[in-house]
Structure formats: structure tokens, C-alpha cells
Design a protein around this motif. Sequence first.
Motif, short mmCIF file in Angstrom:
data_model
loop_
_atom_site.label_atom_id
_atom_site.label_comp_id
_atom_site.label_asym_id
_atom_site.label_seq_id
_atom_site.Cartn_x
_atom_site.Cartn_y
_atom_site.Cartn_z
N PRO A 96 0.94 -1.16 -0.07
CA PRO A 96 0.16 -0.01 -0.11
C PRO A 96 0.75 1.17 -0.04
CG PRO A 96 0.18 -1.13 2.14
CD PRO A 96 0.86 -2.00 1.26
N ASP A 97 0.26 2.48 -0.41
CA ASP A 97 0.71 3.80 -0.46
C ASP A 97 0.69 4.21 0.91
OD1 ASP A 97 1.34 3.42 -3.27
OD2 ASP A 97 -0.42 4.10 -3.49
N LEU A 98 -0.51 3.91 1.62
CA LEU A 98 -1.04 4.50 3.06
C LEU A 98 -1.71 3.28 3.68
CD1 LEU A 98 -1.28 7.15 4.57
CD2 LEU A 98 -3.19 7.51 3.59
N ILE A 99 -1.57 3.57 5.06
CA ILE A 99 -2.17 2.63 6.09
C ILE A 99 -2.79 3.53 7.10
CG2 ILE A 99 -1.88 0.82 7.82
CD1 ILE A 99 0.53 -0.26 6.26
N ILE A 100 -3.97 3.25 7.39
CA ILE A 100 -4.82 4.30 8.25
C ILE A 100 -5.24 3.02 9.41
CG2 ILE A 100 -6.60 5.56 8.64
CD1 ILE A 100 -6.62 6.03 5.73
N ILE A 101 -4.94 3.61 10.61
CA ILE A 101 -5.28 2.82 11.81
C ILE A 101 -6.04 3.31 12.75
CG2 ILE A 101 -3.22 1.20 11.59
CD1 ILE A 101 -2.09 2.65 13.78
N SER A 102 -6.65 2.88 14.02
CA SER A 102 -7.23 3.73 15.00
C SER A 102 -6.47 2.77 16.38
CB SER A 102 -8.73 3.41 15.06
OG SER A 102 -9.12 2.00 14.97
#
Length: 316
Positions: free
Chosen positions: A116-122
Motif C-alpha cells: 500500500p501507499d498508505l495505512i490508516i489505523i485506530s
Amino acid sequence: MKKFLAVATVSLLSLVLLGACGNSKKTTEESDKSSEKATTITVKDSNGSVEVPKNPKKVVVFDNGSLDTIDDLGEGDTVIGAPTKNLPKYLEKYTKVESAGGIKEPDLEKINQLAPDLIIISGRQQDFQDKLSKIAPTIYLAVDAKNTWESTKQNIETLGTIFDKKEIADKKIGELEKEITDVKAKAEKSEEKALVVLVNEGQLSAYGKGSRFGIIHDTFGFKLADENIEASTHGQSVSYEYVLEKNPDVLFVIDRTRAIGGDDTNNNVQENELVKQTNAGKKGKVIFLQPDVWYLSGGGIESTHLMIQDVEKGLK
């Protein structure tokens, strides 16, 4: 001799022109390669400033609120991976993307393969942030329980900036703020007091201001049936006797068992004899909130809208 010089001159000129063309082609190729490089921007996440690619084309998203915001911004096609087994129903179309692991345990090997180009987490994936950051730029977008709407708004703005959709993000925020203003005015005008509980296989936990579900009081303006609920992630463990003692006019219920799957046969809160004796029970105001939205999501454009629709049921 003159003929020889003329031929030599033409040959030399040809070589110069060929060299110029070659250099021009090389320069053009270098320019094309340079333009292909993704530009980066610095944005704020829940940890501070972080550099991420602008307009990423391949995104792995673990935070469902961020996923619904990306969808609302019209960038859903960029999502290539998510915790597909833990998606709320309103995001079920994303079960078709690659599974990136569980909601609490990302599949690092699979994510690495997805490139991926970007990973988004919480918060649920925070322990993996360092490992995920070695795969791709990773942004942590949490919702601050003590400042729910402001942190939600900031997360929407951040994603709007990343995907170059600031105008759309601002418009969506404006629409939500109007909905919030309307529901808050009604709730504050009402004399009814509310209690928020989570039920899990028959066991109850209560949530007040500054807690995981505090948005009902902090943002939507519902008065508290109990001013002294301990603010914590897992809520304050309570009994059905407690519910009767506090006697809420509105009882909001989040069924965790239904959200994650399990035996919910003991979760019929409205059927409990003590609950039936409360004002909420007598007036039919035991409101079951959409469990997958409240427990698995939140902090996004669509989830905030769905939450507002849910709590409005308690004002009828």
C-alpha cells in the motif's frame, strides 16, 4: 577536397543532431519519471505531525470511521485492504477487498504483499503502528472520547487534505454540524434524562460523559441520568438494580454481542422486569442503537450521521 569537406560537415552535423535528440529524449523520460513520483504532505494525526503521500492510490484501512469518510469523499476505489470480517453492515461492500487481518491483529505479511501507499489505523491497532510504518506511511486517526466531535472533525479534515477533497470534506462537516445543532437543541430542551449501557451476554456497563459513547451527552446534548459514572474504555460495570435506581427516561442500549457475533439470548434488556419499571421501560424508550456502527465504527462522516439518526429515536 571540397566534396570531402562537405560530406564530413554533413556527417558531423548529423551526429550533433542525433545527440541532441538523444539528450532531449532522455530529459523527457527523466521528467516523466519525476512526475510519476508521488508528492507528500504533512498532516496531523492523533500522535502529531506525519508525512504521507498525497492522493494515495492503494490504501489499507483498519479504522472503519476513516473508511466511511473515504467512501463519502468518493475515494473508495483506493481501498485495497481492510479487516473484512469486522466491517459494519453499512460498509459491507468493502468485504470484497483483500482481508488485511483482524481488527485487533493486522496480517503484516499480507499487508506487505499488498504494497500500500498508505495505512490508516485506530486505537485497536496502535500496538502495531511501528511495524506497519515499516511497510508504508501509517497514520493513526483516533477519536478523543473527551472531545468526540472536534476529533472526528479533525480526522475528516485530515482525510480531505490527503485526498485533495477539502471542499467536499468541509461541506460534509457543515451538514453534520447542522444535524448536531438540531438534535442538541431538542435534547437540551427536553427534561428527559438518558442512560447509555452496553450489554454483553447479559452483563451491563454504563457510559457517561468523556467515555467511549459520551458523544450522546457531550455532543448530542442528552442530560445524564447519573452524573457520577466513571469514565473508562470498558465502562462502569452495573446491575439491573442500578438501572432501576437511576430510573432513566431514555435508555440507550448497545449490544456488543450482536456487533461481534455470539450468544445474545440474555441481551433482551427491554424484557427485564426491573427495566420495565423505569420511566424508559414504561414509555417504550429503551432504544437499541445500531451495534455495528457504535461498537465497530464511529468517527466518520456516515457513522456520525447514523448515530444522530439513532439518538433522535429517543426524542420522539
